[in-house]
Design a protein around this motif. Structure first.
Motif, PDB file in Angstrom:
ATOM      1  N   GLY A 257     -11.580 119.210  56.024  1.00  0.00           N
ATOM      2  CA  GLY A 257     -12.023 119.059  56.974  1.00  0.00           C
ATOM      3  C   GLY A 257     -11.935 117.306  57.281  1.00  0.00           C
ATOM      4  N   VAL A 258     -12.550 117.072  58.278  1.00  0.00           N
ATOM      5  CA  VAL A 258     -12.702 115.462  58.744  1.00  0.00           C
ATOM      6  C   VAL A 258     -13.412 114.568  57.809  1.00  0.00           C
ATOM      7  N   GLY A 259     -14.506 115.299  57.396  1.00  0.00           N
ATOM      8  CA  GLY A 259     -15.462 114.541  56.388  1.00  0.00           C
ATOM      9  C   GLY A 259     -14.831 114.240  54.924  1.00  0.00           C
ATOM     10  N   HIS A 260     -13.877 115.198  54.769  1.00  0.00           N
ATOM     11  CA  HIS A 260     -13.183 114.834  53.299  1.00  0.00           C
ATOM     12  C   HIS A 260     -12.104 113.809  53.496  1.00  0.00           C
ATOM     13  N   ALA A 261     -11.600 113.679  54.779  1.00  0.00           N
ATOM     14  CA  ALA A 261     -10.425 112.624  55.161  1.00  0.00           C
ATOM     15  C   ALA A 261     -11.072 111.288  55.130  1.00  0.00           C
ATOM     16  N   THR A 262     -12.585 111.461  55.907  1.00  0.00           N
ATOM     17  CA  THR A 262     -13.033 110.170  55.972  1.00  0.00           C
ATOM     18  C   THR A 262     -13.681 109.668  54.689  1.00  0.00           C
ATOM     19  N   GLU A 263     -14.114 110.474  53.691  1.00  0.00           N
ATOM     20  CA  GLU A 263     -14.435 109.960  52.414  1.00  0.00           C
ATOM     21  C   GLU A 263     -13.241 109.322  51.727  1.00  0.00           C
ATOM     22  N   GLU A 264     -12.111 109.982  51.914  1.00  0.00           N
ATOM     23  CA  GLU A 264     -11.092 109.671  51.218  1.00  0.00           C
ATOM     24  C   GLU A 264     -10.469 108.062  51.706  1.00  0.00           C
ATOM     25  N   ALA A 265     -10.406 108.319  53.014  1.00  0.00           N
ATOM     26  CA  ALA A 265     -10.238 107.007  53.691  1.00  0.00           C
ATOM     27  C   ALA A 265     -11.000 105.798  53.471  1.00  0.00           C
ATOM     28  N   THR A 266     -12.587 106.297  53.318  1.00  0.00           N
ATOM     29  CA  THR A 266     -13.636 105.254  52.686  1.00  0.00           C
ATOM     30  C   THR A 266     -12.918 104.669  51.607  1.00  0.00           C
ATOM     31  N   VAL A 267     -12.753 105.654  50.421  1.00  0.00           N
ATOM     32  CA  VAL A 267     -12.493 104.941  49.058  1.00  0.00           C
ATOM     33  C   VAL A 267     -11.002 104.048  49.192  1.00  0.00           C
ATOM     34  N   LEU A 268     -10.282 104.361  50.135  1.00  0.00           N
ATOM     35  CA  LEU A 268      -8.872 103.560  50.295  1.00  0.00           C
ATOM     36  C   LEU A 268      -9.379 102.402  50.866  1.00  0.00           C
ATOM     37  N   MET A 269     -10.414 102.307  51.853  1.00  0.00           N
ATOM     38  CA  MET A 269     -10.763 100.972  52.634  1.00  0.00           C
ATOM     39  C   MET A 269     -11.531 100.101  51.595  1.00  0.00           C
ATOM     40  N   SER A 297      -7.927  97.791  62.302  1.00  0.00           N
ATOM     41  CA  SER A 297      -6.534  98.362  61.827  1.00  0.00           C
ATOM     42  C   SER A 297      -6.670  98.845  60.595  1.00  0.00           C
ATOM     43  N   GLU A 298      -7.275  98.278  59.451  1.00  0.00           N
ATOM     44  CA  GLU A 298      -7.496  98.716  58.100  1.00  0.00           C
ATOM     45  C   GLU A 298      -8.079 100.051  58.115  1.00  0.00           C
ATOM     46  N   ALA A 299      -9.071 100.445  58.910  1.00  0.00           N
ATOM     47  CA  ALA A 299      -9.757 101.973  58.669  1.00  0.00           C
ATOM     48  C   ALA A 299      -8.827 102.748  59.409  1.00  0.00           C
ATOM     49  N   LYS A 300      -8.075 102.598  60.700  1.00  0.00           N
ATOM     50  CA  LYS A 300      -7.339 103.454  60.995  1.00  0.00           C
ATOM     51  C   LYS A 300      -6.168 103.717  60.386  1.00  0.00           C
ATOM     52  N   ASN A 301      -5.543 102.884  59.616  1.00  0.00           N
ATOM     53  CA  ASN A 301      -4.526 103.128  58.785  1.00  0.00           C
ATOM     54  C   ASN A 301      -4.941 103.856  57.522  1.00  0.00           C
ATOM     55  N   ALA A 302      -5.992 103.728  56.864  1.00  0.00           N
ATOM     56  CA  ALA A 302      -6.569 104.522  55.753  1.00  0.00           C
ATOM     57  C   ALA A 302      -7.030 105.898  56.204  1.00  0.00           C
ATOM     58  N   LEU A 303      -7.340 106.231  57.608  1.00  0.00           N
ATOM     59  CA  LEU A 303      -7.801 107.290  58.028  1.00  0.00           C
ATOM     60  C   LEU A 303      -6.609 108.474  58.313  1.00  0.00           C
ATOM     61  N   GLU A 304      -5.536 107.553  58.578  1.00  0.00           N
ATOM     62  CA  GLU A 304      -4.088 108.462  58.804  1.00  0.00           C
ATOM     63  C   GLU A 304      -3.645 108.919  57.766  1.00  0.00           C
ATOM     64  N   ILE A 305      -3.655 108.035  56.623  1.00  0.00           N
ATOM     65  CA  ILE A 305      -3.148 108.683  55.636  1.00  0.00           C
ATOM     66  C   ILE A 305      -3.974 109.770  54.946  1.00  0.00           C
ATOM     67  N   ALA A 306      -5.305 109.683  54.948  1.00  0.00           N
ATOM     68  CA  ALA A 306      -6.280 110.734  54.390  1.00  0.00           C
ATOM     69  C   ALA A 306      -6.028 111.960  55.324  1.00  0.00           C
ATOM     70  N   LYS A 307      -5.870 111.887  56.509  1.00  0.00           N
ATOM     71  CA  LYS A 307      -5.638 113.078  57.615  1.00  0.00           C
ATOM     72  C   LYS A 307      -4.337 113.799  57.141  1.00  0.00           C
ATOM     73  N   GLY A 308      -3.514 113.055  56.996  1.00  0.00           N
ATOM     74  CA  GLY A 308      -2.324 113.610  56.603  1.00  0.00           C
ATOM     75  C   GLY A 308      -2.153 114.637  55.211  1.00  0.00           C
ATOM     76  N   GLN A 310      -5.269 115.994  54.124  1.00  0.00           N
ATOM     77  CA  GLN A 310      -6.077 117.150  54.441  1.00  0.00           C
ATOM     78  C   GLN A 310      -5.423 118.037  55.351  1.00  0.00           C
ATOM     79  N   ALA A 311      -4.537 117.688  56.434  1.00  0.00           N
ATOM     80  CA  ALA A 311      -3.726 118.546  57.151  1.00  0.00           C
ATOM     81  C   ALA A 311      -2.852 119.399  56.246  1.00  0.00           C
TER      82      ALA A 311
END
Length: 391
Positions: A257-269, A297-308, A310-311
């Motif tokens: 889900g979104v939370g897991h994508a967000t946690e992954e993106a948080t690590v990346l950021m 911009s950094e947050a958005k890029n990290a989230l797009e990678i993580a969303k892909g 999780q999807a």
């Protein structure tokens, strides 16, 4: 006072319907050691701003004895001291054991009573009491009747007290739960779908119905075999229903889900920032949503990678479970939940291709209705099934 309460205790947001009012709060709390300072003394202003300043003292047999105390809840909790907030641990699950959902539900019911009583009389008494009939749900990944009963009994065993702080004024709200019903996340959505107007199926009918002159209506769904993909923050529920009946052995959930994508993106950021700024899940989402933030911009890029990432997991889950759990015997794959909005661009085309391959239909619930299907379904179940008055 008697009230029917429908509460969808999401990992990201807790949604509630009481007396036809739908309201929500971020599923976040922060413990206070002392009462916050008061700058505004006007009671009317405090009631009007209650959703953004919900401050409560909880005394409840449903939570650990050490958890009784003073909290800021929801929006108020995420405005300051983000490193001290408590949220649901989306990796561990076991929602039926957590104190946070109980604190959220008790606080939000008290909020409803305070606002309602003030709207009626223009003043507030020192205390109020209410008898509640409550319905909620826990993830299919952890659901069984024993766990549901544990959460039911936490509310129903004894009374609970919520003291709401409104500037210098304190109002005690005493809550007793006469009946509590906990079901499986994803199941209430079918009841919400059946009660919706026909616009909820507009995209579906454009893709499929008009080809052969047949238009599908919400009432037709009660005759169908539907595989539900309810994408949340901490879990994605995969529910198989035949008509309005869930097939429990074929219904499961996974920690996607979104939370897991967000946690992954948080690590990346945090890696991107070399540890100079500690970003948690809530603050990260604030940065990603704020186009004026210097790190947007950094947050958005990290989230797009993580969303892909999780999807892809959700796609693989769906293909595997439709095949192995439902034997590919489905009339429709229905996708909804808050995560369906976040993941649509990453998931729609692949799921549509899969649906075409197995000769079934893809129903992607519109954004405006996708988030609230479960809480609306619980509200319908409250009135028509769980707590219907017997004649």
């Amino acid at each position: 006072m008697n009230m029917k309460v429908a509460a969808d205790i999401g990992n990201s947001t807790t949604k509630m319907i009481i007396e036809d009012e739908l309201f929500s709060q971020p599923s976040v709390i922060r413990r206070l050691m002392k009462k916050p300072q008061v700058s505004e003394t006007d009671l009317k202003e405090h009631v009007a701003n209650l959703d953004n300043n919900l401050t409560v003292h909880i005394t409840s047999p449903a939570i650990k004895a050490t958890a009784d105390g003073l909290y800021v809840v929801g929006h108020k909790a995420i405005t300051t001291d983000l490193d001290k907030v408590q949220n649901m641990n989306i990796k561990l699950g076991n929602k039926h054991k957590h104190d946070l959902p109980v604190i959220m539900i008790l606080s939000m019911i008290a909020r409803k009573i305070i606002k309602e009583k003030f709207d009626e009389t223009g003043k507030l008494e020192a205390s109020y009491s209410a008898d509640c009939e409550l319905s909620s749900a826990i993830p299919a990944s952890e659901f069984n009747f024993e766990k549901a009963e544990i959460l039911e009994k936490r509310f129903a065993t004894k009374a609970h007290t919520v003291i709401v702080h409104l500037g210098e004024k304190k109002v005690a709200v005493n809550l007793t739960f006469k009946k509590v019903k906990v079901t499986e996340e994803g199941v209430p959505a079918i009841f919400a779908l059946l009660s919706e107007d026909e616009t909820i199926l507009d995209e579906l009918n454009q893709m499929y119905g008009k080809e052969n002159g047949n238009v599908i209506r919400p009432s037709d769904l009660k005759k169908m075999k539907i595989f539900h993909v309810d994408i949340g923050d901490g879990t994605t529920e995969y529910i198989y229903t035949i008509g309005i009946n869930p097939v429990l052995d074929a219904s499961t959930g996974e920690k996607r889900g979104v939370g897991h994508a967000t946690e992954e993106a948080t690590v990346l950021m945090n890696e991107e920032l070399n540890g100079y700024m500690k970003v948690n899940r809530q603050s990260f989402m604030g940065i990603a949503a704020d186009e004026t933030h210097n790190l947007h911009s950094e947050a958005k890029n990290a989230l797009e990678i993580a969303k892909g990432s999780q999807a892809n997991f959700i796609l693989e889950d769906t293909i595997e479970k439709v095949s192995n759990k439902a034997g590919n015997n489905v009339d429709m794959i229905a996708v909804y939940g808050g995560g369906s909005i976040q993941f649509r661009d990453y998931l729609f085309d692949d799921l549509k291709q899969f649906a075409d391959q197995i000769k079934t239909k893809l129903l992607w619930i519109p954004e405006k209705k996708a988030v609230n299907l479960n809480v609306r379904g619980l509200d319908i179940l409250n009135r028509k099934v769980f707590f219907r008055k017997k004649r």
